[in-house]
Design an enzyme around this catalytic site. Structure first.
Site: not given
Ligand SMILES: *Cc1c(COP(=O)(O)O)cnc(C)c1O
Length: 397
Positions: A92, A114, A381
């Site tokens: 993010k 938000e 992610s």
């Molecule tokens: C917020 C988040 C997601 C989901 O968001 P996407 O916009 O679908 O990528 C996925 N993995 C993590 C670690 C997150 O914090």
């Protein structure tokens, strides 16, 4: 940053996206579009963002061959793109830095958003502290009670946290509250959307800022293996980490792409957030996409064990890629997600975010069915520090 062909000038990816908003908002969005087009082409902006990615986020994040996980599964080799190693622990930060920097270049004095579980709030508050711009985050009172560590972090980072006490006191009302505040002063504020969703230009901007993940991964994989991966995969909530990875491989026809949605407690229960798998086309939150709505067009209450995935809509480019069958969308339920969470932790010493564990779980299933000369690249992610206590409780560890 590479500039991709989509969306069209009206913000459409095929039938999806656009600006389903009142006329007064359209003028505001068009102004953001124009400024973005100008700013992103300047060398100053590109250079500053690139330096922050390198020196502040710690990019490039490595690609790691998960040898022990591969051996346990048998079959295709599994590689991880380590977005969990970024500063603040997830992908993010890539788009939050882009948005905060864009706000500064546009001469705005405040960034607004938000947050639900607080992940977007913390990443944005971090980016705003760094860039030196005021940050205001709206959060439901119930979420504030539940997400204590993230609330504390946002306060330490100096953002203005606005508790929302109306309605359900959760994300839905926080969105309304933040948006009302934004409309009070759109000239001096920028609304920072947390994924590849919302009205144009946000799905495009957030994707562009996340592209760095895919561009790096494609190059790194070629250096490491002398070819491209056979499969790339990522979890899909709104879809930003997946779009970031996929966008670099769209033209590589031999690379198969898989987006993994949360099946929660099962697709035959109401407790899931499998938007692309079970949703219908419609308008929600300012754009057209597949979404989960009731017969009156109200968003359904969705669920996932991973709070970052429980969103009733999904980015428009994913909808388009599903329809043209360039990306395949699959689901993983809570049980398989938890199993992948524990397996990756114990075999590789990597505690994944519950969101990312969905993608790992699908890779584990697929690897078994493929021969050993095939490769799978998974976008990890984020890291699972935020989920550790919850999982330990849940599994009575
Ligand atoms: C917020 C988040 C997601 C989901 O968001 P996407 O916009 O679908 O990528 C996925 N993995 C993590 C670690 C997150 O914090």
């Amino acid at each position: 940053m590479q500039f991709l062909e989509m969306p069209d000038n009206n913000g459409y990816f095929g039938k999806y996206g656009g600006q389903i908003i009142p006329p007064e908002l359209k003028a505001i969005m068009d102004d953001i579009s124009e400024s973005y087009e100008k700013v992103r082409q300047t060398e100053a902006f590109q250079k500053e963002l690139q330096e922050l990615y390198t020196d502040y986020v710690g990019r490039p994040s490595p690609i790691y061959f998960a040898k022990r996980l591969t051996e346990k599964q048998g079959g295709a080799r599994i590689f991880l793109k380590r977005e969990d190693l970024n500063h603040t622990g997830a992908h993010k930060i890539n788009h939050c830095l882009g948005e905060a920097l864009l706000a500064k270049y546009m001469g705005k004095t405040r960034v607004l958003a938000e947050t639900g579980a607080g992940q977007h709030g913390v990443a944005l508050a971090t980016a705003c502290a760094l860039v030196g711009i005021e940050c205001e985050i709206h959060m439901g009172e119930i979420d504030i009670k539940k997400e204590h560590p993230n609330v504390t972090k946002m306060k330490i980072l100096g953002c203005k946290l606005v508790p929302v006490s109306r309605g359900t006191k959760t994300l839905k009302d926080a969105v309304d509250s933040a948006f009302e505040e934004y409309l009070n002063d759109p000239v001096n504020s920028l609304y920072a959307i947390g994924s590849v969703v919302g009205p144009h230009p946000f799905p495009m901007m957030v994707r562009d800022f996340q592209q760095v993940v895919g561009i790096e991964a494609r190059e790194q994989f070629q250096v490491k293996e002398g070819r491209l991966p056979d499969y790339v995969m990522a979890c899909v909530g709104g879809g930003s980490n997946a779009m970031g990875l996929f966008s670099a491989f769209l033209k590589d026809e031999d690379v198969k792409m898989i987006g993994v949605e949360p099946a929660g407690k099962g697709l035959d229960t109401p407790d899931h957030a499998a938007t692309l798998t079970l949703g219908r086309k419609g308008a929600i939150h300012g754009f057209e996409c597949y979404n989960l709505q009731d017969d009156n067009g109200e968003p359904l209450p969705v669920y996932s064990i991973a709070s970052g995935l429980d969103y009733p809509a999904v980015g428009p480019q994913h909808c388009y890629l599903k329809d043209i069958e360039r990306v395949q969308y699959e689901t993983i339920d809570d049980k398989d997600c938890l199993d992948a969470f524990m397996t990756l932790s114990r075999l590789e010493g990597i505690i994944p975010a519950l969101e990312s564990a969905h993608a790992v779980a699908y890779a584990m299933k697929l690897a078994k069915e493929l021969p050993e000369d095939k490769t799978i690249l998974v976008n990890l992610s984020g890291r699972g520090d935020k989920d550790a206590d919850f999982v330990a409780d849940y599994l009575s560890l």
